[in-house]
Motif scaffolding. Structure first.
Motif, PDB file in Angstrom:
ATOM      1  N   LYS A 193       0.823  -1.214   0.000  1.00  0.00           N
ATOM      2  CA  LYS A 193       0.000   0.000   0.000  1.00  0.00           C
ATOM      3  C   LYS A 193       0.859   1.266   0.000  1.00  0.00           C
ATOM      4  CE  LYS A 193      -4.514  -0.867   1.930  1.00  0.00           C
ATOM      5  NZ  LYS A 193      -5.405  -0.554   3.043  1.00  0.00           N
ATOM      6  N   TYR A 213      -0.336  -3.084  -5.786  1.00  0.00           N
ATOM      7  CA  TYR A 213      -1.517  -2.536  -5.126  1.00  0.00           C
ATOM      8  C   TYR A 213      -2.097  -1.499  -6.076  1.00  0.00           C
ATOM      9  CZ  TYR A 213      -4.463   0.039  -1.896  1.00  0.00           C
ATOM     10  OH  TYR A 213      -5.529   0.648  -1.290  1.00  0.00           O
ATOM     11  N   ILE A 257      -4.922  -5.730  -3.861  1.00  0.00           N
ATOM     12  CA  ILE A 257      -3.589  -6.275  -4.105  1.00  0.00           C
ATOM     13  C   ILE A 257      -3.742  -7.459  -5.047  1.00  0.00           C
ATOM     14  CG2 ILE A 257      -1.596  -7.412  -3.069  1.00  0.00           C
ATOM     15  CD1 ILE A 257      -2.122  -5.763  -0.550  1.00  0.00           C
ATOM     16  N   GLU A 309      -7.286  -7.649   1.590  1.00  0.00           N
ATOM     17  CA  GLU A 309      -7.168  -6.463   0.741  1.00  0.00           C
ATOM     18  C   GLU A 309      -7.284  -6.869  -0.724  1.00  0.00           C
ATOM     19  OE1 GLU A 309      -7.380  -3.087  -0.458  1.00  0.00           O
ATOM     20  OE2 GLU A 309      -6.855  -3.064   1.656  1.00  0.00           O
TER      21      GLU A 309
END
Length: 115
Positions: A62, A113, A103, A100
């Motif tokens: 990130k 990302y 990703i 997440e």
């Protein structure tokens, strides 16, 4: 007087025997407790390391959005920061992607990302 001496000697022997029994029982209980504590700590340590590796990987990816990163670089970062050793990033990538979904794997060994 002699009876009292005999009584005291017998009572002392009983106490000594009781102390030995208690000592043996205490040692057994300590061993059992140590085994349980070691087992708990082992499970927690392994799970925490894996969770830390997942969080650190997400943070790393990130912090560099839209940049392709090699799995070797990510693994090296994990080794340097939290001392987490693994042969393959793919083993934790599945969990990372559940946490997440932004990703993604670009191609074999490269991750990104995307915002």
């Amino acid at each position: 007087m002699k009876e009292k001496k005999i009584y005291l000697q017998e009572r002392l022997m009983e106490i000594n025997k009781s102390m030995m029994d208690l000592h043996i029982e205490r040692r057994k209980l300590r061993k059992e407790l140590k085994k349980l504590q070691d087992l708990d700590q082992m499970v927690i340590r392994k799970e925490n390391k894996r969770q830390q590796a997942i969080a650190e990987s997400i943070y790393l990816l990130k912090s560099h959005p839209n940049k392709r990163m090699k799995s070797k670089d990510i693994l090296q970062h994990l080794k340097d920061t939290i001392n987490y050793n693994t042969d393959s990033f793919a083993s934790i990538f599945r969990t990372i992607q559940e946490v997440e979904p932004h990703i993604n794997q670009v191609k074999r060994g490269y991750y990104i990302y995307k915002i």
